[in-house]
Motif scaffolding. Structure first.
Motif, PDB file in Angstrom:
ATOM      1  N   HIS A  47       0.832  -1.202   0.000  1.00 53.89           N
ATOM      2  CA  HIS A  47       0.000   0.000   0.000  1.00 53.89           C
ATOM      3  C   HIS A  47       0.875   1.264   0.000  1.00 53.89           C
ATOM      4  CE1 HIS A  47      -3.276  -2.760   0.331  1.00 53.89           C
ATOM      5  NE2 HIS A  47      -2.842  -3.213   1.499  1.00 53.89           N
ATOM      6  N   THR A  48       0.436   2.330   0.645  1.00 49.25           N
ATOM      7  CA  THR A  48       1.130   3.600   0.446  1.00 49.25           C
ATOM      8  C   THR A  48       2.278   3.812   1.435  1.00 49.25           C
ATOM      9  OG1 THR A  48      -0.626   4.664   1.735  1.00 49.25           O
ATOM     10  CG2 THR A  48      -0.812   4.763  -0.656  1.00 49.25           C
ATOM     11  N   VAL A  49       2.041   3.711   2.720  1.00 49.14           N
ATOM     12  CA  VAL A  49       3.020   4.030   3.780  1.00 49.14           C
ATOM     13  C   VAL A  49       3.489   5.482   3.582  1.00 49.14           C
ATOM     14  CG1 VAL A  49       5.146   3.430   4.963  1.00 49.14           C
ATOM     15  CG2 VAL A  49       3.772   1.625   3.933  1.00 49.14           C
ATOM     16  N   GLU A  50       2.899   6.377   4.337  1.00 46.49           N
ATOM     17  CA  GLU A  50       3.094   7.806   4.114  1.00 46.49           C
ATOM     18  C   GLU A  50       4.329   8.360   4.841  1.00 46.49           C
ATOM     19  OE1 GLU A  50      -0.586   6.372   3.188  1.00 46.49           O
ATOM     20  OE2 GLU A  50       0.014   6.586   5.299  1.00 46.49           O
ATOM     21  N   THR A  51       4.840   9.466   4.311  1.00 47.39           N
ATOM     22  CA  THR A  51       5.847  10.259   5.018  1.00 47.39           C
ATOM     23  C   THR A  51       5.163  11.539   5.482  1.00 47.39           C
ATOM     24  OG1 THR A  51       7.659   9.356   3.701  1.00 47.39           O
ATOM     25  CG2 THR A  51       8.075  11.424   4.859  1.00 47.39           C
ATOM     26  N   LEU A  52       5.181  11.753   6.793  1.00 48.19           N
ATOM     27  CA  LEU A  52       4.493  12.898   7.393  1.00 48.19           C
ATOM     28  C   LEU A  52       5.470  14.058   7.597  1.00 48.19           C
ATOM     29  CD1 LEU A  52       2.513  10.965  10.172  1.00 48.19           C
ATOM     30  CD2 LEU A  52       1.871  11.341   7.775  1.00 48.19           C
ATOM     31  N   TYR A  53       4.998  15.260   7.332  1.00 45.26           N
ATOM     32  CA  TYR A  53       5.806  16.463   7.505  1.00 45.26           C
ATOM     33  C   TYR A  53       5.381  17.143   8.799  1.00 45.26           C
ATOM     34  CZ  TYR A  53       7.902  21.029   6.510  1.00 45.26           C
ATOM     35  OH  TYR A  53       8.625  22.186   6.580  1.00 45.26           O
ATOM     36  N   LEU A  54       6.255  17.127   9.779  1.00 44.01           N
ATOM     37  CA  LEU A  54       5.907  17.598  11.121  1.00 44.01           C
ATOM     38  C   LEU A  54       6.011  19.110  11.276  1.00 44.01           C
ATOM     39  CD1 LEU A  54       6.424  14.518  11.447  1.00 44.01           C
ATOM     40  CD2 LEU A  54       7.319  15.012  13.721  1.00 44.01           C
ATOM     41  N   LYS A  55       6.612  19.790  10.312  1.00 45.71           N
ATOM     42  CA  LYS A  55       6.825  21.240  10.425  1.00 45.71           C
ATOM     43  C   LYS A  55       5.867  22.051   9.549  1.00 45.71           C
ATOM     44  CE  LYS A  55      10.515  20.622  13.038  1.00 45.71           C
ATOM     45  NZ  LYS A  55      10.519  20.948  14.476  1.00 45.71           N
ATOM     46  N   GLY A  56       4.871  21.377   8.995  1.00 46.86           N
ATOM     47  CA  GLY A  56       3.945  22.074   8.114  1.00 46.86           C
ATOM     48  C   GLY A  56       2.844  22.801   8.861  1.00 46.86           C
ATOM     49  N   THR A  57       1.901  23.350   8.085  1.00 52.17           N
ATOM     50  CA  THR A  57       0.788  24.114   8.678  1.00 52.17           C
ATOM     51  C   THR A  57      -0.571  23.650   8.163  1.00 52.17           C
ATOM     52  OG1 THR A  57       0.993  25.794   6.933  1.00 52.17           O
ATOM     53  CG2 THR A  57       2.217  26.171   8.980  1.00 52.17           C
ATOM     54  N   SER A  58      -0.600  22.531   7.409  1.00 51.51           N
ATOM     55  CA  SER A  58      -1.838  22.110   6.756  1.00 51.51           C
ATOM     56  C   SER A  58      -2.626  21.063   7.537  1.00 51.51           C
ATOM     57  CB  SER A  58      -1.524  21.553   5.358  1.00 51.51           C
ATOM     58  OG  SER A  58      -0.930  22.530   4.548  1.00 51.51           O
ATOM     59  N   ALA A  59      -1.961  20.142   8.193  1.00 53.80           N
ATOM     60  CA  ALA A  59      -2.656  19.057   8.884  1.00 53.80           C
ATOM     61  C   ALA A  59      -3.636  19.621   9.912  1.00 53.80           C
ATOM     62  CB  ALA A  59      -1.645  18.144   9.571  1.00 53.80           C
ATOM     63  N   PHE A  60      -4.896  19.229   9.781  1.00 57.19           N
ATOM     64  CA  PHE A  60      -5.949  19.663  10.701  1.00 57.19           C
ATOM     65  C   PHE A  60      -6.063  21.198  10.783  1.00 57.19           C
ATOM     66  CE2 PHE A  60      -4.765  15.402  11.939  1.00 57.19           C
ATOM     67  CZ  PHE A  60      -6.010  14.775  12.056  1.00 57.19           C
ATOM     68  N   GLY A  61      -5.608  21.858   9.718  1.00 57.78           N
ATOM     69  CA  GLY A  61      -5.744  23.308   9.637  1.00 57.78           C
ATOM     70  C   GLY A  61      -4.683  24.101  10.368  1.00 57.78           C
ATOM     71  N   HIS A  62      -3.771  23.412  11.061  1.00 57.90           N
ATOM     72  CA  HIS A  62      -2.744  24.145  11.823  1.00 57.90           C
ATOM     73  C   HIS A  62      -1.398  23.426  11.861  1.00 57.90           C
ATOM     74  CE1 HIS A  62      -3.858  21.140  14.804  1.00 57.90           C
ATOM     75  NE2 HIS A  62      -5.096  21.613  14.810  1.00 57.90           N
ATOM     76  N   GLY A  63      -1.322  22.234  11.324  1.00 65.22           N
ATOM     77  CA  GLY A  63      -0.081  21.472  11.344  1.00 65.22           C
ATOM     78  C   GLY A  63       0.008  20.565  12.558  1.00 65.22           C
ATOM     79  N   TYR A  64       1.038  19.736  12.564  1.00 68.86           N
ATOM     80  CA  TYR A  64       1.250  18.800  13.663  1.00 68.86           C
ATOM     81  C   TYR A  64       1.997  19.467  14.818  1.00 68.86           C
ATOM     82  CZ  TYR A  64      -0.105  14.942  10.570  1.00 68.86           C
ATOM     83  OH  TYR A  64      -0.797  14.106   9.740  1.00 68.86           O
ATOM     84  N   SER A  65       1.855  18.863  15.994  1.00 67.28           N
ATOM     85  CA  SER A  65       2.570  19.321  17.179  1.00 67.28           C
ATOM     86  C   SER A  65       3.424  18.158  17.702  1.00 67.28           C
ATOM     87  CB  SER A  65       1.576  19.763  18.256  1.00 67.28           C
ATOM     88  OG  SER A  65       2.238  20.042  19.480  1.00 67.28           O
ATOM     89  N   ASP A  66       4.680  18.463  18.025  1.00 65.22           N
ATOM     90  CA  ASP A  66       5.599  17.457  18.554  1.00 65.22           C
ATOM     91  C   ASP A  66       6.295  18.040  19.787  1.00 65.22           C
ATOM     92  OD1 ASP A  66       7.332  15.345  18.979  1.00 65.22           O
ATOM     93  OD2 ASP A  66       8.627  15.790  17.266  1.00 65.22           O
ATOM     94  N   PRO A  67       5.642  18.006  20.951  1.00 67.28           N
ATOM     95  CA  PRO A  67       6.180  18.683  22.141  1.00 67.28           C
ATOM     96  C   PRO A  67       7.593  18.265  22.514  1.00 67.28           C
ATOM     97  CG  PRO A  67       3.907  18.005  22.513  1.00 67.28           C
ATOM     98  CD  PRO A  67       4.329  17.388  21.211  1.00 67.28           C
ATOM     99  N   SER A  68       7.937  16.989  22.346  1.00 63.57           N
ATOM    100  CA  SER A  68       9.273  16.524  22.724  1.00 63.57           C
ATOM    101  C   SER A  68      10.319  16.874  21.683  1.00 63.57           C
ATOM    102  CB  SER A  68       9.266  15.005  22.936  1.00 63.57           C
ATOM    103  OG  SER A  68       9.144  14.327  21.695  1.00 63.57           O
ATOM    104  N   GLY A  69       9.894  17.091  20.439  1.00 60.08           N
ATOM    105  CA  GLY A  69      10.833  17.377  19.346  1.00 60.08           C
ATOM    106  C   GLY A  69      11.552  16.155  18.820  1.00 60.08           C
ATOM    107  N   LYS A  70      11.241  14.959  19.328  1.00 54.72           N
ATOM    108  CA  LYS A  70      11.964  13.756  18.904  1.00 54.72           C
ATOM    109  C   LYS A  70      11.715  13.402  17.448  1.00 54.72           C
ATOM    110  CE  LYS A  70      12.767  10.271  21.497  1.00 54.72           C
ATOM    111  NZ  LYS A  70      12.635   9.057  22.345  1.00 54.72           N
ATOM    112  N   GLY A  71      10.591  13.852  16.900  1.00 54.25           N
ATOM    113  CA  GLY A  71      10.263  13.495  15.526  1.00 54.25           C
ATOM    114  C   GLY A  71      11.002  14.324  14.488  1.00 54.25           C
ATOM    115  N   GLY A  72      11.596  15.442  14.889  1.00 55.90           N
ATOM    116  CA  GLY A  72      12.293  16.277  13.913  1.00 55.90           C
ATOM    117  C   GLY A  72      11.327  16.833  12.890  1.00 55.90           C
ATOM    118  N   GLY A  73      11.688  16.713  11.615  1.00 52.63           N
ATOM    119  CA  GLY A  73      10.861  17.259  10.545  1.00 52.63           C
ATOM    120  C   GLY A  73       9.968  16.258   9.854  1.00 52.63           C
ATOM    121  N   TYR A  74      10.326  14.955   9.940  1.00 54.76           N
ATOM    122  CA  TYR A  74       9.594  13.940   9.191  1.00 54.76           C
ATOM    123  C   TYR A  74       9.464  12.653  10.002  1.00 54.76           C
ATOM    124  CZ  TYR A  74      10.818  17.005   5.255  1.00 54.76           C
ATOM    125  OH  TYR A  74      10.980  18.082   4.434  1.00 54.76           O
TER     126      TYR A  74
END
Length: 267
Positions: A74-101
């Motif tokens: 299937h697809t297996v997506e790559t998520l962009y953690l520094k964007g502004t589109s997801a759910f209208g405001h982008g993702y939040s990563d309080p610990s910062g462990k995810g970096g950018g992707y």
């Protein structure tokens, strides 16, 4: 007193060069004692990433972005953690462990799998270190999770792979381990780190396939994947810090140059 460059070059040969050699031997010794790192990926540098909307790259597979190590369904997506589109405001990563992707997987509508082929040689274990998190996508058939998320469970399965070919794993199961994360709001990453010792002792010739599968939680992500072969359960080895030895060698070289210049000035 005259400080002759030739004499200092002899000093460099007799004193500084052996120090560098000792440092190299020391680093080699540490590497030999640790598990052999077979794979490390923090997914921070995808090649040709394109935001297909909602801070997700869905139309390019993992191999197109990160090389040819993976087999996937299937697809297996790559998520962009520094964007502004997801759910209208982008993702939040309080610990910062995810970096950018990070890598996103689904299991309720399409059961995404990733497979990776390795040779552990004569080592008894394939050890895996990874971070997982509940997360959701706000497009492409989702949201899939309730507002407060679901608890994700990933399974890492080790298959015997006598042929050594890449694939998703369909031979004898040698071992498996599950990781349970925490429920978090749809757009918030809450990372759970785990180290998984997978026994490879029943393998035919040391060739194995590691399958990554999201068992429950509908949608979730993983990141910071490190895999090592070792005779010690849980030993994931050490990923060398870029430039650590180069900086030491540069410092010694600068010391040599400074003293050589001082010798010329005194001469």
């Amino acid at each position: 007193m005259r400080f002759a460059p030739v004499r200092f070059e002899r000093c460099f040969t007799r004193i500084v060069a052996p120090l560098i050699s000792t440092a190299v031997l020391g680093l080699s010794s540490l590497t030999a004692q640790a598990g052999q790192v077979l794979f490390y990926q923090d997914f921070e540098n995808p090649t040709g990433f394109r935001n297909d909307g909602q801070d997700v790259n869905i139309y390019k597979g993992v191999n197109q972005l990160y090389g040819s190590q993976f087999a996937q369904t299937h697809t297996v997506e790559t998520l962009y953690l520094k964007g502004t589109s997801a759910f209208g405001h982008g993702y939040s990563d309080p610990s910062g462990k995810g970096g950018g992707y990070a890598i996103g997987m689904q299991h309720n509508y399409e059961d995404d799998w990733l497979g990776m082929a390795f040779s552990v040689g004569s080592n008894a274990y394939l050890n895996v270190k990874v971070d997982i998190s509940s997360i959701d996508v706000s497009g492409f058939g989702c949201p899939c999770l309730p507002v407060n998320g679901l608890v994700p469970v990933f399974r890492f399965t080790l298959y015997d792979n006598p042929s050594g070919k890449s694939g998703l794993g369909d031979g004898t199961i040698l071992d498996f381990k599950d990781i349970t994360g925490t429920a978090s709001p749809q757009a918030v990453f809450d990372w759970t780190e785990a180290v998984l010792p997978l026994s490879a002792q029943g393998s035919t010739n040391g060739n194995v396939i590691l399958r990554i599968d999201l068992l429950s939680g509908k949608y979730a992500a993983f990141d910071n994947l490190q895999i090592a072969a070792s005779d010690v359960a849980g030993d994931v080895g050490r990923v060398p810090e870029p430039g650590a030895f180069s900086l030491a060698a540069l410092g010694l070289g600068m010391l040599y140059r400074r003293r050589w210049l001082q010798g010329k000035e005194n001469g």
